[in-house]
Write an enzyme that holds these catalytic residues in place. Structure first.
Site, short mmCIF file in Angstrom:
data_model
loop_
_atom_site.label_atom_id
_atom_site.label_comp_id
_atom_site.label_asym_id
_atom_site.label_seq_id
_atom_site.Cartn_x
_atom_site.Cartn_y
_atom_site.Cartn_z
N PHE A 1 98.59 55.36 129.96
CA PHE A 1 97.23 55.91 130.03
C PHE A 1 96.25 55.23 129.09
CE2 PHE A 1 99.88 59.20 127.83
CZ PHE A 1 99.45 58.97 126.53
N GLU B 1 103.06 69.81 133.69
CA GLU B 1 102.97 70.54 132.43
C GLU B 1 101.56 71.08 132.18
OE1 GLU B 1 104.57 70.06 127.87
OE2 GLU B 1 103.56 68.37 128.80
N GLU C 1 93.30 63.99 133.48
CA GLU C 1 94.58 63.33 133.78
C GLU C 1 95.65 64.41 133.87
OE1 GLU C 1 94.14 59.50 130.74
OE2 GLU C 1 95.69 60.97 130.41
N THR C 2 96.71 64.12 134.62
CA THR C 2 97.89 64.98 134.57
C THR C 2 98.55 64.85 133.21
OG1 THR C 2 98.27 64.73 136.93
CG2 THR C 2 100.15 65.42 135.61
N LYS C 3 98.95 65.98 132.63
CA LYS C 3 99.69 65.94 131.36
C LYS C 3 101.17 65.75 131.69
CE LYS C 3 100.30 68.23 126.93
NZ LYS C 3 101.49 67.43 126.72
N LYS D 1 93.90 69.22 125.66
CA LYS D 1 94.98 69.51 126.60
C LYS D 1 94.88 70.96 127.04
CE LYS D 1 98.34 70.18 122.85
NZ LYS D 1 99.59 69.68 122.23
N LYS E 1 97.17 73.73 129.17
CA LYS E 1 98.41 74.11 129.85
C LYS E 1 98.21 75.50 130.45
CE LYS E 1 101.64 71.73 126.72
NZ LYS E 1 102.86 71.91 125.91
N LYS F 1 89.56 64.25 128.79
CA LYS F 1 89.21 63.20 127.83
C LYS F 1 87.76 62.77 128.00
CE LYS F 1 93.92 61.38 127.39
NZ LYS F 1 94.81 60.20 127.55
#
Length: 219
Positions: free
Chosen positions: A130, A190, A34-36, A212, A214, A195
């Protein structure tokens, strides 16, 4: 930690991931990207016409976003998005500021506070969802993320710039993760979330199937 309607809980969080270990951490099985989103983590609790909003630290923001379809910067715009058979639900997501003229999301550092965004601003409040943790009083935290995501599709009809479902892309290789991260960087996002589709929702836990990545994490 029990998840109850109109009771704030500390949300599940993601651990920082090393991109080289992602396949192994996901059990060498397919996983979601997913996009953060760079907004405010918010949970929405709804029962009929009654709404409450809480931050990740359990502060209440109902007055800002709207306790009923008649008030607030968000609830009047999303109340009719919910499917008719959905009476109650708890949604987990990111509250974002959306610029309808440019059709883009604003990053959090852009000198505005989503928790104070007024109706006369050129920006509007948009809830990017989400996860779903309760639907019609059925608790879903022990269901797999894959199943919760399927249920989430049945909760509301997205309204552009007001309430979105955060897209999940199923991948299985590190190369796909690198590609997604590069796309996120190009889009000035970001970063990305990784997941495990088989993970269950664990309030106040970090990294039990959620990672996550980045740009600055990638050495």
């Amino acid at each position: 930690v029990s998840i109850e309607l109109f009771s704030a809980f500390k949300p599940m969080l993601a651990a920082v991931a090393n991109i080289r270990n992602v396949e192994k951490q996901m059990g060498n099985s397919p996983f979601y990207i997913e996009t953060k989103l760079d907004g405010e983590r918010i949970q929405l609790h709804k029962d009929g016409d009654v709404y409450k909003y809480f931050s990740r630290n359990a502060f209440e923001y109902t007055q800002q976003f709207g306790g009923s379809p008649l008030e607030g910067s968000l609830t009047p715009h999303i109340h009719n998005a919910f499917k008719r058979d959905i009476v109650s639900c708890i949604l987990d997501g990111e509250m974002m500021a959306y610029n309808p003229t440019a059709e883009t999301f604003m990053q959090k550092g852009s000198k505005f506070d989503i928790k104070k965004l007024m109706n006369d601003s050129e920006l509007q409040t948009c809830f990017c969802v989400f996860d779903v943790l309760l639907a019609n009083n059925r608790k879903l935290g022990k269901e797999t993320l894959k199943h919760r995501h399927e249920i989430l599709q049945t909760i509301f009809t997205p309204i552009n710039g007001r309430i979105h479902v955060v897209p999940k892309t199923e991948v299985r290789t590190m190369q796909q993760v690198v590609g997604a991260l590069n796309d996120a960087i190009d889009s000035r996002e970001e970063g990305i979330m990784v997941k495990d589709p088989l993970s269950i929702y664990k309030p106040d836990k970090r990294g039990e199937g959620w990672l996550k990545i980045k740009p600055e994490y990638v050495g």
